[in-house]
Design an enzyme around this catalytic site. Structure first.
Site, short mmCIF file in Angstrom:
data_model
loop_
_atom_site.label_atom_id
_atom_site.label_comp_id
_atom_site.label_asym_id
_atom_site.label_seq_id
_atom_site.Cartn_x
_atom_site.Cartn_y
_atom_site.Cartn_z
N GLU A 110 0.86 -1.20 0.00
CA GLU A 110 0.00 0.00 0.00
C GLU A 110 0.89 1.24 0.00
OE1 GLU A 110 -2.87 -0.38 3.18
OE2 GLU A 110 -4.04 -1.84 2.06
N HIS A 225 -9.36 9.54 2.46
CA HIS A 225 -8.89 8.44 1.61
C HIS A 225 -9.02 8.90 0.17
CE1 HIS A 225 -8.36 4.53 -0.22
NE2 HIS A 225 -8.01 4.05 0.95
N ARG A 271 -0.91 9.15 1.39
CA ARG A 271 -2.31 9.43 1.12
C ARG A 271 -2.66 10.91 0.96
NH1 ARG A 271 -5.70 5.33 4.84
NH2 ARG A 271 -5.12 3.66 3.44
N HIS A 332 -11.93 9.67 6.03
CA HIS A 332 -11.65 8.26 6.29
C HIS A 332 -11.19 8.00 7.71
CE1 HIS A 332 -10.54 4.20 5.21
NE2 HIS A 332 -9.27 4.39 5.47
N ARG A 367 -1.62 9.35 8.70
CA ARG A 367 -1.45 7.93 9.03
C ARG A 367 -0.97 7.12 7.84
NH1 ARG A 367 -4.72 3.56 8.41
NH2 ARG A 367 -6.53 4.82 7.80
C1 SIN Z 1 -7.57 0.76 2.37
O1 SIN Z 1 -7.83 -0.42 2.24
O2 SIN Z 1 -7.20 1.49 1.46
C2 SIN Z 1 -7.72 1.36 3.73
C3 SIN Z 1 -6.64 0.92 4.62
C4 SIN Z 1 -6.40 1.96 5.67
O3 SIN Z 1 -7.12 2.93 5.79
O4 SIN Z 1 -5.40 1.81 6.37
#
Ligand code: SIN
Length: 506
Positions: A110, A225, A271, A332, A367
């Site tokens: 991620e 998000h 993010r 988010h 975060r």
């Molecule tokens: C996601 O699956 O993109 C969310 C994961 C997160 O907010 O840490």
């Protein structure tokens, strides 16, 4: 008889705390809705832990600190990353069915992680899989689970939290007394119209703790998000960052791939950077969305790796294996919350906090993806462990905590408050808008006494949290992480400090 532990909230933080606390005494969990309805249960991407070959807690620490834009508490981050692997083992022992590949736990990627380190379950149903196991184990452990009970106020006597006053959905009031109360009520995404959060995420725990006198910190940092589904016919729905980890690309509505122009890590940048880039591209193209394109991957792989997202989109007649998904940023996660140390202790004796409602300092100004599910288990375990040998300790009130006068108002309805915050305390803010929004909140009628309905209670709590966000965002005259002010667009060294607030007596 008071319970030994009262846990407020039934997401993963609350249920894990309850399960562990049940080894040491009687436990009651109060949940505002059904026991299984929580933000945790909606988490898709997974849970981060440095367990892969070539990865290390030190690398996880560096990624977390970098994403946090200079505001993380390094000691708290160290606890998080070092304790992560043992918690993964504990979750597996409890029965969490993490996905595997070639006999080993599968690790996804991620944004802003320098290694594949995201464990997932049921493809993109990680939160729901962990939540299900927690409910089963907590029930087996004899925890009293009271659903549909909203907390109207913390029960405080002589400065110590001794439980909570609650109201059932049928309108019955009760006081649940407890030696220690653990706040695990989650976040406040409902402050915004577009959110990935549960309808229950109205910031109740932060509002209740602040109203009772506890200190809150980092309230200006709201994480948006980057990719929530943006279909006119559907509510915002999380499209996991894990799709970008599997190669999905962001395209502007004119078809241009844009992230490489904004950051060397392109779609896997932190993010806050991806969210702002999307807003800029939406403005450039005069569109209300950009596109997330995974059509170049094998359709069978996409459907198996992301079954929840694939099915949800199909139910809206969108096949993401053939057509790029329209997406836009949505509220988010709240980095701010009730100030705690790494043992969950707040500034109020008898009151602990863990999970999203808490502010341990691990997230700083932004975060890192999938550190939130990790935080729920690491810090709820420590909150319980801390009660075993530090019984009555509470944190001192920080000397620099800013007093904020009580001004408990309530908006006319949820949509009005959401529109106000979206307009003035969203991804891009400025002093003029923040001041105007705070004035609007202060002009609403005062909410006095016990709220008569759940709706009234939620509206009052949302106004309290909104006011904290607005004041903190006004006070921080710089841009850092998720807090971006167009009137102070630079990061400023003198603002490398955290802002704490306490309720003043008048
Ligand atoms: C996601 O699956 O993109 C969310 C994961 C997160 O907010 O840490």
């Amino acid at each position: 008889m008071p319970y030994d532990y009262l846990v407020l909230g039934s997401g993963i933080a609350g249920l894990y705390a309850a399960l562990l606390a049940a080894k040491h005494g009687s436990v009651c969990v109060l949940s505002k809705g059904s026991i299984t309805e929580s933000n945790s249960a909606r988490a898709q991407g997974g849970i981060a832990a440095a367990i892969g070959p070539g990865d290390s807690p030190a690398q996880h620490r560096e990624d977390t600190l970098r994403a946090g834009a200079g505001l993380c508490d390094p000691a708290a981050v160290e606890v998080l990353v070092q304790e992560a692997p043992s918690h993964i083992r504990a979750l597996i022992e409890l029965g969490v069915p993490f996905d595997t590949t070639h006999g080993a736990v599968a690790l996804g990627r991620e944004g802003a992680h320098s290694a594949p380190r995201i464990l997932h379950a049921g493809g993109d149903r990680t939160g729901a899989a962990i939540e299900r196991v927690m409910v089963e184990r907590a029930t087996e452990a004899g925890v009293t689970l009271l659903d549909n009970h909203a907390v109207t106020a913390l029960f405080v006597e002589q400065g110590r939290c001794r439980g909570a006053h609650a109201r059932s959905v049928a309108g019955e009031h009760r006081t649940v007394a407890a030696t220690r109360t653990i706040l695990a009520t989650g976040g406040a995404g409902q402050l915004y119209t577009l959110t990935t959060n549960s309808p229950l995420a109205t910031g109740d725990g932060i509002a209740l703790a602040f109203q009772a006198g506890a200190v809150v910190r980092d309230m200006e940092f709201v994480q948006f998000h980057p990719t929530a589904l943006a279909l006119p016919s559907a509510r915002a729905f999380l499209i996991s960052e894990a799709l970008r980890g599997e190669g999905a690309r962001l395209l502007a509505s004119d078809g241009r791939r844009f992230m490489p122009h904004y950051h060397p890590d392109a779609e896997l940048a932190p993010r806050d950077i991806v969210a702002r880039a999307i807003i800029a591209e939406m403005q450039r193209t005069q569109s209300d969305h950009v596109l997330l394109d995974i059509t170049h991957r094998d359709p069978a792989f996409v459907a198996a790796r992301f079954p929840g997202i694939y099915q949800h989109c199909l139910s809206h007649e969108l096949d993401i294996t053939r057509t790029p998904a329209p997406v836009a940023p949505a509220a988010h996660y709240l980095m701010g919350g009730v100030l705690t140390d790494t043992w969950g202790r707040t500034t109020m004796p008898g009151l602990l906090a863990c999970g999203e409602v808490a502010n341990t300092g691990i997230h700083g100004a932004n975060r890192l993806a999938s550190n939130s599910l990790l935080e729920t288990v690491v810090f709820s375990q420590r909150a319980v462990a801390g009660t075993l040998d530090q019984e009555s300790a509470a944190l001192p009130v920080p000397a620099d905590a800013r007093p904020l006068a009580p001004h408990d108002t309530a908006p006319p309805d949820r949509a009005t408050l959401q529109a106000l915050l979206g307009d003035h305390a969203g991804i891009i803010r400025d002093g003029h808008g923040l001041r105007a929004a705070a004035a609007v909140i202060d002009s609403w009628p005062t909410a006095s006494g016990q709220p008569a309905t759940l709706t009234a209670m939620e509206l009052r709590n949302m106004a309290t949290v909104a006011r904290l966000i607005l004041h903190a965002a006004l006070d921080r005259r710089e841009s850092r992480g998720a807090h971006y002010r167009r009137d102070y667009p630079q990061l400023a060294a003198q603002w490398r400090r955290r802002l704490s607030y306490r309720r003043s007596s008048s």
